[in-house]
Design an enzyme around this catalytic site. Structure first.
Site, PDB file in Angstrom:
ATOM      1  N   ASP A 239     -21.275  37.563 -17.224  1.00  0.00           N
ATOM      2  CA  ASP A 239     -22.694  37.027 -16.938  1.00  0.00           C
ATOM      3  C   ASP A 239     -23.450  38.369 -16.979  1.00  0.00           C
ATOM      4  OD1 ASP A 239     -24.919  36.197 -15.763  1.00  0.00           O
ATOM      5  OD2 ASP A 239     -24.006  35.662 -13.947  1.00  0.00           O
TER       6      ASP A 239
ATOM      7  N   ASP B  56     -31.981  33.884 -21.737  1.00  0.00           N
ATOM      8  CA  ASP B  56     -33.201  34.293 -21.208  1.00  0.00           C
ATOM      9  C   ASP B  56     -33.660  33.459 -19.977  1.00  0.00           C
ATOM     10  OD1 ASP B  56     -35.813  35.565 -21.382  1.00  0.00           O
ATOM     11  OD2 ASP B  56     -36.741  33.771 -22.109  1.00  0.00           O
TER      12      ASP B  56
ATOM     13  N   THR C 100     -28.804  34.436 -31.665  1.00  0.00           N
ATOM     14  CA  THR C 100     -27.444  33.667 -32.073  1.00  0.00           C
ATOM     15  C   THR C 100     -27.419  32.290 -31.444  1.00  0.00           C
ATOM     16  OG1 THR C 100     -26.067  34.600 -30.443  1.00  0.00           O
ATOM     17  CG2 THR C 100     -26.125  35.651 -32.457  1.00  0.00           C
TER      18      THR C 100
ATOM     19  N   ASN D 109     -38.714  34.579 -26.223  1.00  0.00           N
ATOM     20  CA  ASN D 109     -39.543  34.036 -27.081  1.00  0.00           C
ATOM     21  C   ASN D 109     -40.887  34.779 -27.035  1.00  0.00           C
ATOM     22  OD1 ASN D 109     -41.176  32.736 -25.017  1.00  0.00           O
ATOM     23  ND2 ASN D 109     -40.042  30.910 -24.951  1.00  0.00           N
TER      24      ASN D 109
END
Length: 167
Positions: free
Chosen positions: A10, A34, A120, A24
């Site tokens: 994590d 995110d 990815t 983004n």
């Protein structure tokens, strides 16, 4: 060159000065890694990111880490390329994400940084190619960062990053 470690775990629980998030362009938070980082850091992260937006693909900016546990002091937001088949400069843009993130880490004085596997997920960058780009770019980028942890969210990503790191 920083020491590069590959771990499965994590990213929000990493013991580093800065965590990189695959953002983004709005820097307001979204899904995946995110979203997890935004949830852990609290709502001030989106406000701080939004004030710096937009962020172009391949670029990076830093905000405070807010509610993330110390020693994490900074979140570095970088915007990966959307995979369009590989003929649109995606590899160069992904490499730029790693270079710019390390440069921003230097600007804020971070000596240890955790990276996710950028682009990815929903952006569709092929994970094996992304792992190779991550390792080669971090290894070749001049930086004051001493330790980079590549944090894989699943076993498949961990294996790809480990294989790329072994050269």
């Amino acid at each position: 060159m920083p020491a590069i470690e590959v771990v499965l775990g994590d990213i929000t629980a990493e013991d580093v000065d800065a965590i990189v998030t695959a953002a983004n362009e709005s820097l307001l938070g979204c899904g995946g890694v995110d979203g997890a980082i935004h949830r852990a850091a609290g709502p001030r992260l989106a406000r701080a990111g939004g004030a710096l937006a937009p962020c172009d693909a391949g670029d990076a900016v830093a905000t405070p880490a807010f509610d993330l546990d110390p020693p994490v002091r900074h979140v570095i937001h970088t915007v990966g390329p959307v995979w369009e088949g590989g003929g649109h400069g995606e590899a160069d843009t992904l490499a730029s994400c790693y270079r710019r993130s390390l440069a921003v880490a230097d600007e804020v004085g971070a000596r240890s940084v955790a990276f996710p596997a950028i682009a990815t997920g929903v952006y569709g960058f092929p994970p094996e190619q992304a792992a190779t780009i991550a390792i080669s770019t971090i290894s070749a980028t001049p930086t004051q960062v001493e330790r980079v942890r590549l944090v894989a969210f699943d076993e498949a990503t961990y294996q790809l990053l480990t294989t790329a790191a072994q050269g």
